[in-house]
Scaffold this motif. Structure first.
Motif, PDB file in Angstrom:
ATOM      1  N   VAL A 225       0.838  -1.200   0.000  1.00 45.33           N
ATOM      2  CA  VAL A 225       0.000   0.000   0.000  1.00 45.33           C
ATOM      3  C   VAL A 225       0.875   1.253   0.000  1.00 45.33           C
ATOM      4  N   GLY A 226       1.860   1.285   0.884  1.00 42.27           N
ATOM      5  CA  GLY A 226       2.697   2.473   1.010  1.00 42.27           C
ATOM      6  C   GLY A 226       3.489   2.785  -0.241  1.00 42.27           C
ATOM      7  N   ALA A 227       3.945   1.756  -0.937  1.00 45.74           N
ATOM      8  CA  ALA A 227       4.790   1.973  -2.111  1.00 45.74           C
ATOM      9  C   ALA A 227       4.042   2.624  -3.260  1.00 45.74           C
ATOM     10  N   LEU A 228       2.704   2.514  -3.278  1.00 48.93           N
ATOM     11  CA  LEU A 228       1.929   3.050  -4.397  1.00 48.93           C
ATOM     12  C   LEU A 228       2.114   4.559  -4.546  1.00 48.93           C
ATOM     13  N   ARG A 229       2.251   5.259  -3.407  1.00 52.91           N
ATOM     14  CA  ARG A 229       2.386   6.718  -3.457  1.00 52.91           C
ATOM     15  C   ARG A 229       3.690   7.199  -2.820  1.00 52.91           C
ATOM     16  N   ALA A 230       4.601   6.299  -2.562  1.00 54.38           N
ATOM     17  CA  ALA A 230       5.844   6.691  -1.882  1.00 54.38           C
ATOM     18  C   ALA A 230       6.738   7.530  -2.793  1.00 54.38           C
ATOM     19  N   ALA A 231       7.501   8.416  -2.168  1.00 59.66           N
ATOM     20  CA  ALA A 231       8.510   9.185  -2.903  1.00 59.66           C
ATOM     21  C   ALA A 231       9.721   8.320  -3.218  1.00 59.66           C
ATOM     22  N   ARG A 232      10.068   7.427  -2.295  1.00 63.35           N
ATOM     23  CA  ARG A 232      11.203   6.528  -2.485  1.00 63.35           C
ATOM     24  C   ARG A 232      10.845   5.176  -1.871  1.00 63.35           C
ATOM     25  N   VAL A 233      11.346   4.092  -2.494  1.00 66.15           N
ATOM     26  CA  VAL A 233      11.145   2.734  -1.988  1.00 66.15           C
ATOM     27  C   VAL A 233      12.490   2.022  -2.011  1.00 66.15           C
ATOM     28  N   GLY A 234      12.932   1.558  -0.850  1.00 69.85           N
ATOM     29  CA  GLY A 234      14.169   0.788  -0.755  1.00 69.85           C
ATOM     30  C   GLY A 234      13.865  -0.644  -0.350  1.00 69.85           C
ATOM     31  N   THR A 235      14.647  -1.582  -0.874  1.00 69.16           N
ATOM     32  CA  THR A 235      14.447  -2.992  -0.531  1.00 69.16           C
ATOM     33  C   THR A 235      15.734  -3.587   0.020  1.00 69.16           C
ATOM     34  N   ALA A 236      15.556  -4.542   0.927  1.00 67.40           N
ATOM     35  CA  ALA A 236      16.720  -5.207   1.519  1.00 67.40           C
ATOM     36  C   ALA A 236      17.312  -6.251   0.583  1.00 67.40           C
ATOM     37  N   LEU A 237      16.465  -6.827  -0.274  1.00 72.11           N
ATOM     38  CA  LEU A 237      16.883  -7.923  -1.147  1.00 72.11           C
ATOM     39  C   LEU A 237      16.745  -7.502  -2.605  1.00 72.11           C
ATOM     40  N   PRO A 238      17.573  -8.042  -3.481  1.00 72.38           N
ATOM     41  CA  PRO A 238      17.647  -7.502  -4.850  1.00 72.38           C
ATOM     42  C   PRO A 238      16.438  -7.766  -5.722  1.00 72.38           C
ATOM     43  N   ASP A 239      15.669  -8.818  -5.445  1.00 73.94           N
ATOM     44  CA  ASP A 239      14.599  -9.206  -6.353  1.00 73.94           C
ATOM     45  C   ASP A 239      13.195  -8.858  -5.852  1.00 73.94           C
ATOM     46  N   THR A 240      13.093  -8.060  -4.799  1.00 74.26           N
ATOM     47  CA  THR A 240      11.788  -7.680  -4.269  1.00 74.26           C
ATOM     48  C   THR A 240      11.067  -6.772  -5.257  1.00 74.26           C
ATOM     49  N   ARG A 241       9.817  -7.105  -5.530  1.00 70.82           N
ATOM     50  CA  ARG A 241       9.074  -6.375  -6.552  1.00 70.82           C
ATOM     51  C   ARG A 241       8.088  -5.406  -5.909  1.00 70.82           C
ATOM     52  N   LEU A 242       8.417  -4.120  -6.025  1.00 67.29           N
ATOM     53  CA  LEU A 242       7.559  -3.037  -5.574  1.00 67.29           C
ATOM     54  C   LEU A 242       7.732  -1.872  -6.543  1.00 67.29           C
ATOM     55  N   PRO A 243       6.718  -1.029  -6.695  1.00 70.22           N
ATOM     56  CA  PRO A 243       6.891   0.160  -7.542  1.00 70.22           C
ATOM     57  C   PRO A 243       8.037   1.041  -7.048  1.00 70.22           C
ATOM     58  N   LYS A 244       8.844   1.506  -7.981  1.00 77.26           N
ATOM     59  CA  LYS A 244       9.952   2.441  -7.704  1.00 77.26           C
ATOM     60  C   LYS A 244      11.047   1.827  -6.833  1.00 77.26           C
ATOM     61  N   ALA A 245      11.086   0.508  -6.709  1.00 81.64           N
ATOM     62  CA  ALA A 245      12.020  -0.125  -5.770  1.00 81.64           C
ATOM     63  C   ALA A 245      13.471   0.094  -6.169  1.00 81.64           C
ATOM     64  N   GLN A 246      14.294   0.412  -5.171  1.00 88.94           N
ATOM     65  CA  GLN A 246      15.748   0.461  -5.305  1.00 88.94           C
ATOM     66  C   GLN A 246      16.340  -0.503  -4.279  1.00 88.94           C
ATOM     67  N   TRP A 247      17.279  -1.311  -4.705  1.00 87.89           N
ATOM     68  CA  TRP A 247      17.944  -2.229  -3.782  1.00 87.89           C
ATOM     69  C   TRP A 247      18.977  -1.447  -2.978  1.00 87.89           C
ATOM     70  N   VAL A 248      18.716  -1.315  -1.680  1.00 90.18           N
ATOM     71  CA  VAL A 248      19.629  -0.575  -0.798  1.00 90.18           C
ATOM     72  C   VAL A 248      20.255  -1.481   0.251  1.00 90.18           C
ATOM     73  N   GLY A 249      19.716  -2.697   0.426  1.00 90.34           N
ATOM     74  CA  GLY A 249      20.200  -3.574   1.479  1.00 90.34           C
ATOM     75  C   GLY A 249      19.412  -3.390   2.765  1.00 90.34           C
ATOM     76  N   MET A 250      19.837  -4.126   3.787  1.00 90.51           N
ATOM     77  CA  MET A 250      19.161  -4.102   5.082  1.00 90.51           C
ATOM     78  C   MET A 250      19.927  -3.227   6.070  1.00 90.51           C
ATOM     79  N   PRO A 251      19.363  -2.114   6.511  1.00 86.61           N
ATOM     80  CA  PRO A 251      20.038  -1.320   7.545  1.00 86.61           C
ATOM     81  C   PRO A 251      20.261  -2.163   8.797  1.00 86.61           C
ATOM     82  N   MET A 252      21.495  -2.125   9.302  1.00 89.22           N
ATOM     83  CA  MET A 252      21.837  -2.967  10.454  1.00 89.22           C
ATOM     84  C   MET A 252      22.792  -2.233  11.392  1.00 89.22           C
ATOM     85  N   ARG A 253      22.968  -2.803  12.565  1.00 94.67           N
ATOM     86  CA  ARG A 253      23.838  -2.188  13.567  1.00 94.67           C
ATOM     87  C   ARG A 253      25.280  -2.135  13.066  1.00 94.67           C
ATOM     88  N   PRO A 254      26.010  -1.053  13.379  1.00 94.49           N
ATOM     89  CA  PRO A 254      27.401  -0.946  12.908  1.00 94.49           C
ATOM     90  C   PRO A 254      28.303  -2.036  13.460  1.00 94.49           C
TER      91      PRO A 254
END
Length: 375
Positions: A143-172
């Motif tokens: 639902v959120g991705a339909l009108r989102a300004a930006r969409v990031g995904t943790a995994l490379p093959d996730t299918r969402l509108p405007k998706a960019q593969w950014v990886g999973m934010p994690m502890r340093p």
């Protein structure tokens, strides 16, 4: 709703998610990255009053607002009748939070609270950034991705509108881990032999019954092959013998829980684990060879999460019902005792690992905020 037109005004970011560590950990990592980029940035968070966020978010130093948890009814009942009114009330709660916090941008990571927050942000003209952890997106983020300004995904093959593969934010502590440099200290802290090939087994914080049972049945084979095993059993699931006594063997260390999985990653030559999105991404980021045993219930998303690393040669995938003592003898022990193969798998996993996902996602947040301010 305020907008960040004044360059002297701090950026105000509201992050929504919660319920499980899989939502909370990336949410906290994104907030920390935003704070490192600009210490004046104000980050607050939204969750429910019954999830892990009630403890983890305040511990991390962030203020937490609440939206009522309103799950969609899955079978006919009076909840179906009550749902529209309750859901609209949660959207109004969400809108009030955005107004009170003066939000310049909303970041959603999924979960029950994200849907009303996305709808409220859309109505208020607040730009939305979605981060999706899993290969198969949940309803809230679809639902959120339909009108989102930006969409990031943790995994490379996730299918969402405007998706960019950014990886999973994690502890340093994980994203910056040098396994080779930390190995000896980690093994010493965990009660392991610094020189012995180490298999780490974990079923997550709640444990994995079949994985634990297979470890018990396979201990003689594992230890007889010269391996040592560090086993995270899950709370209340420690391994006991026929007399009900805690299993203790030379070369076998069990704990119910470990605070700081980076220690286990550093100690391990090979890890056996479930394949939640966070676990898959962390293991790839640190370049650790893995045997993934997906959770056998749900919609199969854990197997999908593991697939990119498996296809790249960085991990093996085995069904829960197949992970038995004979599989350990036939597949796991030959792998764990083959250093060349382990090295190749670690390199393959690392090629898919993303260590700066928190920064990449924080950059999406700032881009969305700038575009929102110009409108």
């Amino acid at each position: 709703m305020t907008t960040p037109n004044d360059a002297s005004r701090p950026l105000r970011v509201v992050l929504a998610g919660g319920g499980t560590a899989g939502h909370i950990s990336p949410m906290l990592a994104i907030a920390r990255a935003l704070g490192r980029q600009d210490p004046s940035t104000v980050c607050t968070m939204v969750g429910t009053d019954s999830g892990m966020e009630t403890r983890l978010v305040p511990q991390a130093g962030y203020e937490l607002d609440f939206v009522e948890r309103v799950p969609m009814p899955r079978r006919p009942s009076m909840d179906v009748v009550r749902f529209p009114g309750r859901f609209q009330a949660s959207v109004r709660q969400a809108g009030e939070i955005l107004r009170r916090r003066g939000a310049d941008v909303l970041v959603g990571v999924g979960g029950y609270v994200s849907t009303p927050m996305y709808l409220a942000a859309s109505r208020a003209g607040v730009p939305v950034v979605v981060h999706e952890a899993n290969a198969r997106p949940g309803l809230a983020n679809r639902v959120g991705a339909l009108r989102a300004a930006r969409v990031g995904t943790a995994l490379p093959d996730t299918r969402l509108p405007k998706a960019q593969w950014v990886g999973m934010p994690m502890r340093p502590e994980i994203s910056g881990l040098d396994r080779a440099a930390a190995r000896d200290a980690a093994r010493a802290e965990l009660g392991l032999d610094p020189e012995r090939t180490t298999v780490v087994v974990t079923g997550g914080s709640s444990g994995a019954l079949n994985v634990n049972r297979t470890v018990r049945e396979s201990l003689d084979d594992l230890l007889g092959a010269g391996l040592q095993v560090f086993h995270l059993t899950g709370r209340g699931k420690e391994l006991t013998d026929e007399a009900g006594q805690r299993v203790t063997r030379p070369g076998y260390v069990q704990r119910e829980y470990l605070d700081g999985m980076e220690k286990a990653y550093a100690a391990a030559d090979l890890i056996v684990a479930r394949s939640g999105a966070g676990t898959v991404c962390e293991i790839a980021a640190v370049g650790l060879p893995a045997v993934f045993v997906p959770l056998p219930v749900g919609n199969g998303e854990q197997a999908l999460n593991a697939r990119p690393v498996v296809d790249a040669g960085g991990a093996l995938l085995v069904r829960d019902e197949t992970f038995r003592a004979d599989w350990v003898r036939r597949e796991l022990i030959p792998l764990a005792t083959d250093p060349q193969r382990l090295a190749a798998m670690g390199e393959a996993a690392a090629r898919l690992g993303v260590r700066d996902a928190d920064v990449r996602t924080a950059d999406l947040v700032r881009e969305a905020a700038r575009e929102g301010a110009r409108r």
